[in-house]
Design a protein around this motif. Structure first.
Motif, PDB file in Angstrom:
ATOM      1  N   ASN A  78       0.814  -1.213   0.000  1.00  0.00           N
ATOM      2  CA  ASN A  78       0.000   0.000   0.000  1.00  0.00           C
ATOM      3  C   ASN A  78       0.849   1.265   0.000  1.00  0.00           C
ATOM      4  N   ARG A  79       2.152   1.152   0.340  1.00  0.00           N
ATOM      5  CA  ARG A  79       3.034   2.329   0.294  1.00  0.00           C
ATOM      6  C   ARG A  79       3.793   2.429  -1.029  1.00  0.00           C
ATOM      7  N   ASP A  80       3.993   1.323  -1.713  1.00  0.00           N
ATOM      8  CA  ASP A  80       4.795   1.343  -2.941  1.00  0.00           C
ATOM      9  C   ASP A  80       4.053   0.718  -4.116  1.00  0.00           C
ATOM     10  N   PHE A  81       2.724   0.937  -4.156  1.00  0.00           N
ATOM     11  CA  PHE A  81       1.929   0.342  -5.231  1.00  0.00           C
ATOM     12  C   PHE A  81       2.194   0.986  -6.586  1.00  0.00           C
ATOM     13  N   LEU A  82       2.938   2.088  -6.600  1.00  0.00           N
ATOM     14  CA  LEU A  82       3.265   2.732  -7.869  1.00  0.00           C
ATOM     15  C   LEU A  82       4.585   2.246  -8.459  1.00  0.00           C
ATOM     16  N   CYS A  83       5.214   1.266  -7.815  1.00  0.00           N
ATOM     17  CA  CYS A  83       6.397   0.650  -8.435  1.00  0.00           C
ATOM     18  C   CYS A  83       5.971   0.003  -9.747  1.00  0.00           C
ATOM     19  N   GLY A  84       6.675   0.346 -10.816  1.00  0.00           N
ATOM     20  CA  GLY A  84       6.235  -0.100 -12.128  1.00  0.00           C
ATOM     21  C   GLY A  84       7.305  -0.777 -12.944  1.00  0.00           C
ATOM     22  N   ALA A  85       7.056  -0.842 -14.250  1.00  0.00           N
ATOM     23  CA  ALA A  85       7.915  -1.596 -15.161  1.00  0.00           C
ATOM     24  C   ALA A  85       9.326  -1.032 -15.226  1.00  0.00           C
ATOM     25  N   LEU A 117      -5.537  -6.346   1.503  1.00  0.00           N
ATOM     26  CA  LEU A 117      -6.849  -6.796   1.034  1.00  0.00           C
ATOM     27  C   LEU A 117      -7.507  -7.768   2.008  1.00  0.00           C
ATOM     28  N   LEU A 118      -6.744  -8.269   2.960  1.00  0.00           N
ATOM     29  CA  LEU A 118      -7.311  -9.155   3.972  1.00  0.00           C
ATOM     30  C   LEU A 118      -7.951  -8.379   5.119  1.00  0.00           C
ATOM     31  N   CYS A 119      -7.721  -7.084   5.174  1.00  0.00           N
ATOM     32  CA  CYS A 119      -8.271  -6.252   6.253  1.00  0.00           C
ATOM     33  C   CYS A 119      -9.686  -5.803   5.869  1.00  0.00           C
ATOM     34  N   THR A 120     -10.575  -6.753   5.774  1.00  0.00           N
ATOM     35  CA  THR A 120     -11.909  -6.495   5.223  1.00  0.00           C
ATOM     36  C   THR A 120     -12.806  -5.715   6.178  1.00  0.00           C
ATOM     37  N   ASP A 121     -12.415  -5.586   7.447  1.00  0.00           N
ATOM     38  CA  ASP A 121     -13.199  -4.780   8.391  1.00  0.00           C
ATOM     39  C   ASP A 121     -12.846  -3.295   8.301  1.00  0.00           C
ATOM     40  N   ASP A 122     -11.750  -2.991   7.626  1.00  0.00           N
ATOM     41  CA  ASP A 122     -11.295  -1.604   7.505  1.00  0.00           C
ATOM     42  C   ASP A 122     -11.910  -0.985   6.253  1.00  0.00           C
ATOM     43  N   HIS A 123     -13.179  -0.659   6.353  1.00  0.00           N
ATOM     44  CA  HIS A 123     -13.919  -0.177   5.182  1.00  0.00           C
ATOM     45  C   HIS A 123     -13.370   1.151   4.660  1.00  0.00           C
ATOM     46  N   GLU A 124     -12.940   2.012   5.572  1.00  0.00           N
ATOM     47  CA  GLU A 124     -12.399   3.309   5.143  1.00  0.00           C
ATOM     48  C   GLU A 124     -11.164   3.111   4.278  1.00  0.00           C
ATOM     49  N   TYR A 125     -10.257   2.233   4.718  1.00  0.00           N
ATOM     50  CA  TYR A 125      -9.052   1.996   3.935  1.00  0.00           C
ATOM     51  C   TYR A 125      -9.371   1.359   2.590  1.00  0.00           C
ATOM     52  N   LEU A 126     -10.270   0.397   2.558  1.00  0.00           N
ATOM     53  CA  LEU A 126     -10.582  -0.282   1.298  1.00  0.00           C
ATOM     54  C   LEU A 126     -11.208   0.681   0.293  1.00  0.00           C
ATOM     55  N   ALA A 130      -9.397   1.501  -3.320  1.00  0.00           N
ATOM     56  CA  ALA A 130     -10.076   1.402  -4.611  1.00  0.00           C
ATOM     57  C   ALA A 130      -9.880   2.669  -5.442  1.00  0.00           C
ATOM     58  N   ILE A 131      -9.841   3.810  -4.770  1.00  0.00           N
ATOM     59  CA  ILE A 131      -9.673   5.082  -5.475  1.00  0.00           C
ATOM     60  C   ILE A 131      -8.254   5.216  -6.019  1.00  0.00           C
ATOM     61  N   VAL A 132      -7.250   4.988  -5.168  1.00  0.00           N
ATOM     62  CA  VAL A 132      -5.869   5.235  -5.599  1.00  0.00           C
ATOM     63  C   VAL A 132      -5.383   4.181  -6.597  1.00  0.00           C
ATOM     64  N   GLN A 138      -3.962   7.407 -11.252  1.00  0.00           N
ATOM     65  CA  GLN A 138      -2.523   7.197 -11.140  1.00  0.00           C
ATOM     66  C   GLN A 138      -1.787   7.933 -12.260  1.00  0.00           C
ATOM     67  N   TRP A 139      -2.341   7.907 -13.465  1.00  0.00           N
ATOM     68  CA  TRP A 139      -1.701   8.597 -14.594  1.00  0.00           C
ATOM     69  C   TRP A 139      -1.590  10.084 -14.304  1.00  0.00           C
ATOM     70  N   ILE A 140      -2.659  10.690 -13.783  1.00  0.00           N
ATOM     71  CA  ILE A 140      -2.635  12.118 -13.460  1.00  0.00           C
ATOM     72  C   ILE A 140      -1.592  12.389 -12.376  1.00  0.00           C
TER      73      ILE A 140
END
Length: 241
Positions: A78-85, A117-126, A130-132, A138-140
């Motif tokens: 969740n901190r480095d999800f923008l690591c890419g090709a 994704l296993l933290c299914t009780d953390d609705h705010e985070y999920l 989904a947004i980020v 991400q492109w913007i």
């Protein structure tokens, strides 16, 4: 077959103790493995491949050395999800979408995730996740300035720290039923993940679950990882700094 699994090191450009420990690990225990799997949040934040390769030049050099000796794999957190090709090519590692399933004859079937994704009780985070993870957003973001990206990352980091309260521990922890569902759906014998910073071994109806440790400076023995040697799993630590 010898596999090592790490996650949640949260390396930063100024985290000297962590960087030294990570470099020693890459040049030492990790080099003796057949495969090394990094299950996310290796970096405190990743603002894009164009910026990350400069901010984390020393850490990338350690990864490059490691990739010359072992088969190196990366699942974003969740901190480095923008690591890419570009990052993957520069280091010489393989990027994977989660969950990853490892299966070899005679060995346990292993499912790998970062764990958020296993933290299914953390609705705010999920909802935030989904947004980020929207490609157009991400492109913007990746086409804005470094200063703007750093400002957004710092706000997210501070908000995350503010949510680390005792009354939130159950909400932001992995839901056992969600872990059980992954084990069953992927026909896995073992599930390995990080994210929660609560290293442990859990027994489920359909298999075992190992939660990876984070690396915390100042806490003896905290520089740890999970090791798989054939069918056996066990936690290891780097030892004194």
């Amino acid at each position: 077959m010898r596999r090592l699994f790490i996650s949640d090191l949260h390396l930063g450009p100024e985290s000297a103790d962590l960087n030294r420990a990570f470099n020693r690990w890459c040049l030492g225990p990790a080099c003796d493995a057949d495969e090394v799997w990094i299950l996310g949040d290796l970096f405190e934040y990743w603002l894009g491949d164009d910026i990350g390769s400069r901010l984390y030049a020393a850490q990338i050099r350690s990864l490059q050395v490691l990739a010359e000796n072992v088969s190196l794999h990366f699942v974003c957190g969740n901190r480095d999800f923008l690591c890419g090709a570009q990052f993957a090519r520069e280091v010489g590692l393989q990027l994977h979408a989660e969950p990853v399933v490892l299966q070899e004859s005679g060995l346990p079937r292993v499912a790998l995730m970062h764990g958020d994704l296993l933290c299914t009780d953390d609705h705010e985070y999920l909802r935030y996740r989904a947004i980020v993870h929207m490609r157009w957003l991400q492109w913007i973001f990746l086409h804005t300035s470094q200063q703007f990206r750093a400002g957004i990352a710092e706000k997210i980091r501070l908000r995350s720290q503010a949510r680390q309260r005792p009354d939130q521990h159950m909400i932001i922890d992995a839901n056992p039923a969600a872990a059980e569902e992954v084990l069953q759906r992927k026909h896995a014998d073992v599930l390995v993940h990080g994210h929660t910073h609560r290293p442990a071994r859990h027994q489920h109806k359909h298999g075992e679950r190992y939660v990876l440790p984070d690396w915390r400076p100042g806490i003896p023995g905290s520089f740890g990882w999970l090791e798989q040697v054939d069918s056996q799993f066990g936690f290891r630590t780097l030892g004194p700094r």
